[in-house]
Design a protein around this motif. Structure first.
Motif, PDB file in Angstrom:
ATOM      1  N   LYS A  86       0.827  -1.547   0.064  1.00 44.90           N
ATOM      2  CA  LYS A  86       0.094  -0.245  -0.144  1.00 44.90           C
ATOM      3  C   LYS A  86       0.637   0.884  -0.088  1.00 44.90           C
ATOM      4  CE  LYS A  86      -3.972  -1.645   1.755  1.00 44.90           C
ATOM      5  NZ  LYS A  86      -5.389  -1.811   1.094  1.00 44.90           N
ATOM      6  N   LEU A  87       1.893   1.072   0.260  1.00 42.53           N
ATOM      7  CA  LEU A  87       2.651   2.648   1.125  1.00 42.53           C
ATOM      8  C   LEU A  87       3.795   2.653  -0.339  1.00 42.53           C
ATOM      9  CD1 LEU A  87       4.536   1.755   4.341  1.00 42.53           C
ATOM     10  CD2 LEU A  87       2.980   3.851   3.976  1.00 42.53           C
ATOM     11  N   LEU A  88       3.927   1.517  -1.128  1.00 42.89           N
ATOM     12  CA  LEU A  88       4.587   1.272  -2.553  1.00 42.89           C
ATOM     13  C   LEU A  88       3.379   2.337  -3.392  1.00 42.89           C
ATOM     14  CD1 LEU A  88       6.906  -1.724  -2.141  1.00 42.89           C
ATOM     15  CD2 LEU A  88       7.617   0.623  -2.495  1.00 42.89           C
ATOM     16  N   GLU A  89       2.251   2.391  -3.641  1.00 41.78           N
ATOM     17  CA  GLU A  89       1.070   2.178  -4.204  1.00 41.78           C
ATOM     18  C   GLU A  89       1.232   4.524  -4.110  1.00 41.78           C
ATOM     19  OE1 GLU A  89      -2.461   1.823  -3.238  1.00 41.78           O
ATOM     20  OE2 GLU A  89      -1.980  -0.836  -3.848  1.00 41.78           O
ATOM     21  N   ASN A  90       1.651   5.000  -3.320  1.00 42.18           N
ATOM     22  CA  ASN A  90       2.659   5.950  -3.245  1.00 42.18           C
ATOM     23  C   ASN A  90       2.923   6.932  -4.483  1.00 42.18           C
ATOM     24  OD1 ASN A  90       2.538   9.265  -2.751  1.00 42.18           O
ATOM     25  ND2 ASN A  90       2.649   8.550  -1.166  1.00 42.18           N
ATOM     26  N   LYS A  91       2.328   7.342  -5.190  1.00 46.70           N
ATOM     27  CA  LYS A  91       3.099   7.933  -6.853  1.00 46.70           C
ATOM     28  C   LYS A  91       4.069   9.194  -5.947  1.00 46.70           C
ATOM     29  CE  LYS A  91       0.805   5.408  -9.448  1.00 46.70           C
ATOM     30  NZ  LYS A  91       1.964   4.175  -9.271  1.00 46.70           N
ATOM     31  N   ASP A  92       3.679   9.573  -4.529  1.00 46.07           N
ATOM     32  CA  ASP A  92       4.580  10.811  -3.818  1.00 46.07           C
ATOM     33  C   ASP A  92       6.164  10.479  -3.076  1.00 46.07           C
ATOM     34  OD1 ASP A  92       2.624  12.316  -6.002  1.00 46.07           O
ATOM     35  OD2 ASP A  92       1.316  12.771  -4.101  1.00 46.07           O
ATOM     36  N   LEU A  93       6.700   9.539  -3.390  1.00 46.43           N
ATOM     37  CA  LEU A  93       7.569   8.698  -2.242  1.00 46.43           C
ATOM     38  C   LEU A  93       8.377   9.188  -3.083  1.00 46.43           C
ATOM     39  CD1 LEU A  93       6.573   5.193  -1.481  1.00 46.43           C
ATOM     40  CD2 LEU A  93       6.505   6.819   0.425  1.00 46.43           C
ATOM     41  N   ASP A  94       9.597   9.608  -2.339  1.00 47.83           N
ATOM     42  CA  ASP A  94      10.734  10.109  -2.790  1.00 47.83           C
ATOM     43  C   ASP A  94      11.761   8.081  -3.237  1.00 47.83           C
ATOM     44  OD1 ASP A  94      13.097   9.684  -0.720  1.00 47.83           O
ATOM     45  OD2 ASP A  94      11.487   9.987   0.412  1.00 47.83           O
ATOM     46  N   GLN A  95      12.345   8.648  -3.317  1.00 46.74           N
ATOM     47  CA  GLN A  95      13.196   7.848  -4.159  1.00 46.74           C
ATOM     48  C   GLN A  95      13.805   6.519  -3.738  1.00 46.74           C
ATOM     49  OE1 GLN A  95      12.626   6.111  -7.307  1.00 46.74           O
ATOM     50  NE2 GLN A  95      14.086   4.419  -6.457  1.00 46.74           N
ATOM     51  N   TYR A  96      14.367   7.364  -1.952  1.00 48.83           N
ATOM     52  CA  TYR A  96      15.459   6.926  -1.083  1.00 48.83           C
ATOM     53  C   TYR A  96      14.245   6.073  -0.140  1.00 48.83           C
ATOM     54  CZ  TYR A  96      19.329   5.043   2.587  1.00 48.83           C
ATOM     55  OH  TYR A  96      18.827   4.679   3.218  1.00 48.83           O
ATOM     56  N   THR A  97      12.933   6.583  -0.590  1.00 46.39           N
ATOM     57  CA  THR A  97      11.981   5.830   0.314  1.00 46.39           C
ATOM     58  C   THR A  97      11.013   5.223  -0.037  1.00 46.39           C
ATOM     59  OG1 THR A  97      11.538   8.209   1.916  1.00 46.39           O
ATOM     60  CG2 THR A  97      10.265   6.210   2.055  1.00 46.39           C
ATOM     61  N   GLU A 102      10.313  -1.115  -0.905  1.00 42.24           N
ATOM     62  CA  GLU A 102      11.112  -2.501  -1.946  1.00 42.24           C
ATOM     63  C   GLU A 102      12.131  -3.153  -1.429  1.00 42.24           C
ATOM     64  OE1 GLU A 102      12.325  -0.212  -5.685  1.00 42.24           O
ATOM     65  OE2 GLU A 102      10.073  -0.052  -6.303  1.00 42.24           O
ATOM     66  N   THR A 103      13.343  -2.902  -0.372  1.00 42.79           N
ATOM     67  CA  THR A 103      13.757  -3.840  -0.149  1.00 42.79           C
ATOM     68  C   THR A 103      13.464  -4.716   1.528  1.00 42.79           C
ATOM     69  OG1 THR A 103      15.814  -2.684  -0.156  1.00 42.79           O
ATOM     70  CG2 THR A 103      15.975  -4.333   1.395  1.00 42.79           C
ATOM     71  N   CYS A 104      12.296  -3.814   2.072  1.00 42.11           N
ATOM     72  CA  CYS A 104      11.819  -4.072   3.358  1.00 42.11           C
ATOM     73  C   CYS A 104      10.469  -5.488   2.451  1.00 42.11           C
ATOM     74  CB  CYS A 104      10.380  -3.248   4.090  1.00 42.11           C
ATOM     75  SG  CYS A 104      11.870  -2.102   4.643  1.00 42.11           S
ATOM     76  N   SER A 105      10.122  -5.010   1.586  1.00 45.54           N
ATOM     77  CA  SER A 105       9.197  -6.379   0.213  1.00 45.54           C
ATOM     78  C   SER A 105       9.601  -7.169  -0.115  1.00 45.54           C
ATOM     79  CB  SER A 105       8.255  -5.154  -0.697  1.00 45.54           C
ATOM     80  OG  SER A 105       7.787  -6.413  -1.158  1.00 45.54           O
ATOM     81  N   GLU A 106      11.196  -7.146  -0.038  1.00 44.40           N
ATOM     82  CA  GLU A 106      12.321  -8.061  -0.627  1.00 44.40           C
ATOM     83  C   GLU A 106      12.057  -8.847   0.404  1.00 44.40           C
ATOM     84  OE1 GLU A 106      14.947  -7.631  -2.818  1.00 44.40           O
ATOM     85  OE2 GLU A 106      14.489  -5.791  -4.233  1.00 44.40           O
ATOM     86  N   LEU A 107      12.496  -8.143   2.081  1.00 47.73           N
ATOM     87  CA  LEU A 107      12.596  -9.208   2.779  1.00 47.73           C
ATOM     88  C   LEU A 107      12.386  -9.749   3.470  1.00 47.73           C
ATOM     89  CD1 LEU A 107      15.168  -6.476   4.861  1.00 47.73           C
ATOM     90  CD2 LEU A 107      15.663  -8.429   3.786  1.00 47.73           C
TER      91      LEU A 107
END
Length: 180
Positions: A86-97, A102-107
């Motif tokens: 859900k957080l990754l659906e936010n188009k306004d996220l800065d690239q670092y966040t 994405e790393t957390c999702s993989e983990l």
């Protein structure tokens, strides 16, 4: 006849009260012993988490709490994965966040299957294998949090979830160590 009926009813009432009073003691006692043996287990969190789960109300030993806590950790990891999506659906996220998420999702992606493997090992009383798989999943929350901490001022949107997951996975490990 009435005396027999009254005696049977009295016995049933006391038996029921005994059953009701035993379960919280198992939870409280198990959590206290787990916390003494493992600094990663907090008594209040352990007790509150187990008392909130209906399955733990029938537990009669720390051994019975192991599969319950593993199931809770599986559910928690799945919930974390959903939150990350859900957080990754936010188009306004800065690239670092976005990269951290994405790393957390993989983990967390392998965590449910690793915990399922641990649960199967517990069923066959292969606590060494269960310990290995559960321990491996404990890296996910720490590594996830580390990414956010690397950028000054960035607050992890998963801090509570990562902390709770870490504590949840510490619980079955502590309960298993009490079986030795």
């Amino acid at each position: 006849m009435n005396n027999t009926f009254a005696l049977a009813n009295t016995f049933l009432v006391f038996f029921f009260l005994f059953l009701v009073s035993v379960t919280p003691n198992i939870i409280q006692d198990s959590c206290q012993k787990a916390a003494k043996g493992d600094a990663n287990v907090k008594v209040d969190f352990c007790v509150a988490t187990l008392e909130a789960n209906p399955k733990s109300k029938t537990a009669t030993s720390p051994e019975a709490l192991v599969p319950i806590t593993i199931d809770m950790a599986i559910s928690n990891a799945t919930s974390i994965n959903s939150k990350v999506s859900k957080l990754l659906e936010n188009k306004d996220l800065d690239q670092y966040t976005r990269s951290c998420l994405e790393t957390c999702s993989e983990l967390y992606s392998d965590v449910p299957s690793d915990l399922q493997t641990a649960a199967q090992a517990v069923k066959s009383k292969d606590y060494g294998t269960a310990n290995s798989y559960i321990s491996a999943t404990m890296d996910a929350p720490d590594t996830c949090e580390e990414g956010f901490k690397e950028k000054e001022g960035l607050v992890s949107p998963l801090a509570k979830e990562n902390s709770d997951f870490f504590e949840l996975t510490a619980m079955p490990l502590a309960f298993m160590s009490m079986l030795k």
